[in-house]
Design an enzyme around this catalytic site. Structure first.
Site, PDB file in Angstrom:
ATOM      1  N   LYS A 100      43.997  39.026  21.472  1.00  0.00           N
ATOM      2  CA  LYS A 100      42.876  39.335  22.364  1.00  0.00           C
ATOM      3  C   LYS A 100      42.001  40.449  21.795  1.00  0.00           C
ATOM      4  CE  LYS A 100      42.172  40.353  27.315  1.00  0.00           C
ATOM      5  NZ  LYS A 100      42.898  40.601  28.595  1.00  0.00           N
ATOM      6  N   SER A 158      41.374  38.026  32.380  1.00  0.00           N
ATOM      7  CA  SER A 158      40.444  38.246  31.287  1.00  0.00           C
ATOM      8  C   SER A 158      40.921  37.687  29.946  1.00  0.00           C
ATOM      9  CB  SER A 158      40.192  39.756  31.130  1.00  0.00           C
ATOM     10  OG  SER A 158      41.391  40.440  30.804  1.00  0.00           O
ATOM     11  N   SER A 201      45.379  39.038  34.513  1.00  0.00           N
ATOM     12  CA  SER A 201      44.611  38.640  33.328  1.00  0.00           C
ATOM     13  C   SER A 201      45.358  37.754  32.345  1.00  0.00           C
ATOM     14  CB  SER A 201      44.101  39.884  32.583  1.00  0.00           C
ATOM     15  OG  SER A 201      43.089  40.514  33.323  1.00  0.00           O
TER      16      SER A 201
END
Length: 482
Positions: free
Chosen positions: A92, A167, A191
């Site tokens: 990420k 996210s 997330s």
């Protein structure tokens, strides 16, 4: 389509888009395939799939080939490259990897290349894993969708008219479509679990402290980030998530929150089912919960109904504390550059709806009340260790569903009461697919365990995984003729 000739099968199952991380590593370690072949197969898939999905912001073609060559050379010399030998992973945009900038999805950090890998990245690389790309995210992970002004929007591989969640949306799509076998993300308020639900993969939010998270030397870290946010893995199977957890877990000298707590074992095989809360749960979500509960019952688990104690209170305090800290941490005056357009709108709408704490007394009292909520949950989980319920009370809505004013912000948050309660209390929680719903999107559930009882939620997750219909590949990730 039926008259078309299907594409030739990969030379080895480990090169296919549905291969598990464990299968890939096993085949590489047995030298049935090379790590180089695995990486090339994934790079080819990325070239075909990613332009339509925008899941990976950066692709490390040359570096991934070099890392794969190192794995193969180690094996050729009789060495052990590690339990994740040759497994392609995505990382990420807010987890440090020296191969590219840690942008946090924000234009202001587009050139912020870190000096060292995050501990979890280093541990994965030491175990033989090969970073193959960066997963997209919203600015600083604030939204429950994945879009930003720096890289743009990530699309859902099942239906482009549905949000992929946030996210950690880029990593979820990368894993779901076979561009990577494991994704490294984090979870402050769902997330990992919400994108896992949206994309049809497995996502684990470990217990607070189980897995090291980023701590920038010399810089203060907001208390909500210390207490609510954890790093964790995504994969296509529960076993792969467990394998990644074993590699990433443990104390890190640079992270004062990390620890080496033993796993809680020998818990009763009893699961409490949550079918409704707040404004109610969509019947299609309930259908997935029922499939999961039936799987556990058939496997010998005792299944009972529960109402999680102080659930709304936990969700409200989580939200107010989070928004209070976000307003302080993400002040454009301090950042030196505004947030992106969608992140600015989300912060405005969410903080207005949440009513951030205005005084030190209110803020301190909120943290004090967490102990009251945690005590009630601990009492429940001493009798019913695993809680089964929805990740979201709704099916995934359209892109930007979490924007549009205070009402939209409230609705998005209400769907996630059970999810954010796990963050508020620091509990381990596993998102697992539960078949395909009639809207053409994956169904999914989450399993929440007591603190440090990852083994319990993983065991329950394996039962659910084995007992529900397997998902097909998402349409956007299918090979021609598949």
């Amino acid at each position: 389509m039926g008259a078309m000739t299907a594409p030739s099968a990969p030379a080895h199952d480990a090169l296919g888009p549905h291969a598990s991380a464990a299968d890939i590593a096993g085949a590489v370690r047995r030298r049935e395939v090379s790590a180089a072949e695995v990486v090339e197969a994934h790079l080819e898939r990325i070239a075909r799939v990613n332009p339509g999905m925008n899941a990976l912001t950066v692709v490390f073609a040359d570096r991934a080939r070099e890392a794969a060559s190192t794995v193969d050379s180690t094996l050729a010399a009789g060495g052990d490259p590690g339990p994740l030998a040759g497994v392609p992973i995505s990382v990420k945009e807010n987890i440090d990897l020296t191969w590219s900038a840690t942008t946090n999805g924000w234009r202001g950090m587009a050139e912020a290349v870190p000096a060292r890998d995050a501990t979890i990245v280093q541990r994965m690389r030491d175990a033989g894993a090969v970073p193959i790309g960066r997963g997209n995210m919203p600015d600083f992970g604030m939204r429950w969708d994945t879009d930003n002004d720096l890289f743009g929007r990530t699309l859902n591989p099942w239906r482009p008219d549905r949000s992929v969640g946030g996210s950690s949306g880029g990593d979820a799509v990368s894993v779901a479509t076979g561009m990577s076998a494991v994704g490294l993300g984090n979870d402050f308020g769902g997330s990992l679990r919400l994108p896992a639900y949206a994309a049809g993969v497995v996502g684990l939010r470990p217990s607070r402290g189980r897995v090291p998270r980023a701590a920038v030397a010399g810089y203060p870290v907001a208390l909500t980030l210390q207490e609510f946010s954890v790093n964790g893995p995504m994969a296509r199977t529960v076993d792969d998530v467990a394998l990644a957890l074993d590699v990433m877990r443990g104390v890190d000298a640079t992270d004062p929150v990390s620890l080496d707590a033993p796993c809680v074992r020998d818990l009763p095989r009893r699961v409490g089912v949550v079918r409704s809360f707040g404004d109610g749960v969509d019947p299609r979500v309930v259908a997935g919960i029922e499939r999961a509960a039936a799987s556990l019952s058939r496997a010998g688990w005792e299944v009972v109904d529960v109402d999680p104690p102080r659930l709304e209170e936990a969700a409200v305090i989580w939200r107010r504390l989070s928004c209070t800290d976000m307003l302080m941490s993400l002040d454009p005056t301090d950042l030196g550059m505004p947030l992106g357009r969608s992140a600015t709108a989300f912060l405005r709408d969410s903080t207005a709806a949440a009513r951030p704490y205005e005084t030190a007394r209110e803020y301190a009292e909120a943290w004090a009340q967490r102990a009251v909520v945690a005590a009630d949950w601990r009492r429940l989980q001493s009798e019913v260790p695993v809680i089964l319920g929805p990740v979201s009370a709704s099916r995934m809505r359209g892109p930007d569903y979490d924007l549009g004013g205070q009402d939209a912000a409230d609705r998005a948050w209400r769907d996630l009461w059970l999810t954010v309660a796990a963050n508020f209390l620091g509990l381990p929680s596993l998102a697992v697919p539960a078949g395909l719903a009639d809207d053409g999107m994956p169904a999914g559930v989450q399993l929440i365990g007591p603190m440090f009882a990852e083994d319990a939620v993983l065991d329950a997750g394996r039962v659910v995984e084995a007992g529900v219909p397997a998902l097909p590949a998402p349409p956007a990730g299918r090979a021609d003729g598949e």
